[in-house]
Design a protein around this motif. Sequence first.
Motif, PDB file in Angstrom:
ATOM      1  N   THR A  80       0.843  -1.192   0.000  1.00  0.00           N
ATOM      2  CA  THR A  80       0.000   0.000   0.000  1.00  0.00           C
ATOM      3  C   THR A  80       0.876   1.238   0.000  1.00  0.00           C
ATOM      4  O   THR A  80       1.916   1.285   0.670  1.00  0.00           O
ATOM      5  CB  THR A  80      -0.903   0.027   1.256  1.00  0.00           C
ATOM      6  N   THR A  81       0.452   2.246  -0.748  1.00  0.00           N
ATOM      7  CA  THR A  81       1.117   3.551  -0.742  1.00  0.00           C
ATOM      8  C   THR A  81       0.201   4.570  -0.077  1.00  0.00           C
ATOM      9  O   THR A  81      -1.013   4.339   0.050  1.00  0.00           O
ATOM     10  CB  THR A  81       1.444   4.005  -2.163  1.00  0.00           C
ATOM     11  N   ALA A  82       0.771   5.703   0.314  1.00  0.00           N
ATOM     12  CA  ALA A  82       0.003   6.712   1.038  1.00  0.00           C
ATOM     13  C   ALA A  82      -1.168   7.245   0.224  1.00  0.00           C
ATOM     14  O   ALA A  82      -2.213   7.600   0.788  1.00  0.00           O
ATOM     15  CB  ALA A  82       0.915   7.863   1.460  1.00  0.00           C
ATOM     16  N   ASP A  83      -1.032   7.295  -1.102  1.00  0.00           N
ATOM     17  CA  ASP A  83      -2.132   7.835  -1.909  1.00  0.00           C
ATOM     18  C   ASP A  83      -3.255   6.815  -2.108  1.00  0.00           C
ATOM     19  O   ASP A  83      -4.233   7.104  -2.806  1.00  0.00           O
ATOM     20  CB  ASP A  83      -1.637   8.353  -3.258  1.00  0.00           C
ATOM     21  N   GLU A  84      -3.144   5.652  -1.488  1.00  0.00           N
ATOM     22  CA  GLU A  84      -4.234   4.676  -1.473  1.00  0.00           C
ATOM     23  C   GLU A  84      -4.955   4.661  -0.124  1.00  0.00           C
ATOM     24  O   GLU A  84      -5.738   3.763   0.148  1.00  0.00           O
ATOM     25  CB  GLU A  84      -3.701   3.272  -1.780  1.00  0.00           C
ATOM     26  N   VAL A  85      -4.688   5.668   0.712  1.00  0.00           N
ATOM     27  CA  VAL A  85      -5.267   5.746   2.055  1.00  0.00           C
ATOM     28  C   VAL A  85      -6.080   7.022   2.187  1.00  0.00           C
ATOM     29  O   VAL A  85      -5.623   8.107   1.816  1.00  0.00           O
ATOM     30  CB  VAL A  85      -4.165   5.704   3.140  1.00  0.00           C
ATOM     31  N   LEU A  86      -7.288   6.884   2.709  1.00  0.00           N
ATOM     32  CA  LEU A  86      -8.151   8.023   3.025  1.00  0.00           C
ATOM     33  C   LEU A  86      -8.486   7.967   4.506  1.00  0.00           C
ATOM     34  O   LEU A  86      -9.052   6.976   4.989  1.00  0.00           O
ATOM     35  CB  LEU A  86      -9.441   7.969   2.192  1.00  0.00           C
ATOM     36  N   VAL A  87      -8.138   8.998   5.256  1.00  0.00           N
ATOM     37  CA  VAL A  87      -8.438   9.068   6.686  1.00  0.00           C
ATOM     38  C   VAL A  87      -9.874   9.553   6.863  1.00  0.00           C
ATOM     39  O   VAL A  87     -10.305  10.515   6.220  1.00  0.00           O
ATOM     40  CB  VAL A  87      -7.460  10.011   7.410  1.00  0.00           C
ATOM     41  N   THR A  88     -10.624   8.887   7.744  1.00  0.00           N
ATOM     42  CA  THR A  88     -12.029   9.228   7.975  1.00  0.00           C
ATOM     43  C   THR A  88     -12.277   9.484   9.453  1.00  0.00           C
ATOM     44  O   THR A  88     -11.443   9.197  10.305  1.00  0.00           O
ATOM     45  CB  THR A  88     -12.945   8.072   7.507  1.00  0.00           C
ATOM     46  N   SER A  89     -13.447  10.020   9.735  1.00  0.00           N
ATOM     47  CA  SER A  89     -13.846  10.256  11.131  1.00  0.00           C
ATOM     48  C   SER A  89     -14.467   8.975  11.675  1.00  0.00           C
ATOM     49  O   SER A  89     -15.684   8.841  11.800  1.00  0.00           O
ATOM     50  CB  SER A  89     -14.827  11.426  11.209  1.00  0.00           C
TER      51      SER A  89
END
Length: 523
Positions: A215-224
């Motif tokens: 996984t790379t950072a641009d495949e991660v979305l931080v959510t609430s």
Amino acid sequence: MDRGRDAQFVRIDIGVGKECLKGQERVHGSSMQIHWHCFRYPIKAALDRMDASSLPTGLISGSSGPLYQRLAEGLRGAVRRGEVGAGSKLPSERVLARRLGVSRTTVIGAYRLLRDEGLLESARGSGTRVVASGHRIGPAVPAATMPSVKLTGELAAGVVDLSGSLVVGPEAVPHLTPDPIDLHELATDLGYHPLGLPSLRARIAARYTGLGLPTTADEVLVTSGAQQAISLLFTLFGRDGGVIATENPTYAGALDAARAAGATLLALPTDSEGIKVRPLRETLARSSVSLLYVMTTCQNPTGTVMSTQRRTEIARLAEHAGVPVVDDTTLADLVFEGRWHPLPPAASGVVVGSLSKLFWPGLRIGWLRAPRTLMTRLARLKVVADLGSSHVGQQLAARLLPVSGDMATARRGQLTARLDLMSDLLRSRLPTWSWTRPSGGPFLWVRLPYGDGESFAQLALTHGVQVLPGSRTSSDRGFADHLRLSFVAEPADLRIAVHRLAEAWAAFESRHDSGRPSFDIVV
């Protein structure tokens, strides 16, 4: 609705997909092209269930006073929270009394009290309703299921909550570096960072890479929180009636999110490893499924863990059908033995995660790991929802991630000890209840020897303990004879809770004839 030739049964056809399957035949429904499931209920029970199913658990408050006053207060609370809206029709006195396990006189008294207050109105032939134009009464909140479980702060004093999943205590905040979070630096950053802070996204990506999912950072979305992650996915894939297939039973909050998104829910059977392969294969071949939602490790509510072979088969089937799979790993860190792994990358690699179950719920940091092709779409929905999650919470989460392994070890030790205690208490006080020991997570999936979990949950609350009825975890309202019991409470509270459950069950048994014949649901 068709009574057929058997006068004791009613047939209820419920559309849950885009094509109709009956046995092994493939047929089309009406112009809506919906997928039918057929249920068989006793006529009287079916009609009663349809009339009362929209009301929440916990209508009778645990406070002191006459029972009809406590029921009236519960109904007032349901209106305040939006679970019942202006103009909503309430069940008849007879139906509500049966569901709550109280006398009809109690319901009549509660309805009369609320009519005198101007909250309810009754008319011959149309039943009892919440007033349509009452002062400060709005519409019901869509998909408002089990709000008393989520809004635990509304529980009466002294009630032991066995519906939650969060272990609390001072160890929830592990030893952090003495350096405080630099609020000045955060305050000078005028960007919202809707995808999440780069430092946190990089650490989440490294975590999945270490688990075997590059996984790379641009495949991660931080959510609430993980709940927002699920809501974003279901909003994207479930709009316009898109079909979302789930395990049955499954996480109740996911069902809420799917209904709120307007999705069509398709419930698939499970076994000791989770979703069954054969029904999944047939469904993917015959139905237009948009998304498959599963929990491969520490499934909620059953606590099961999929084998490597089952994961591989699911990934292969989904890849062949072109259907993305969401692996909700919110509870995966709580597996009792071994190290968990997400689904193979072939399954489109959509993973949901969170820190709430390890640390504390107020942290509200979750995430999505998804391919870049999905990330832009999900990010647009995230921006509309809140522009971006709290920077302070994300900075704290970035510091907590490196110690999450140690925290998971501590949590597993707590949970296994409390699971052993809970199991011993239930075997001693409620020997007719049955369950399979979970492989991880904070829940026992308990089967009652007879009766309805919704009705028992109402009665249990009047004895001072809150539980989750099994039907709340099923999109087709199945598993009515199950309860989801959490064992995260302190040992002293677990002892009190089981004692109260035993008292509630004794009262429940006294009101029901255990010798009457049961009726199976045919799907």
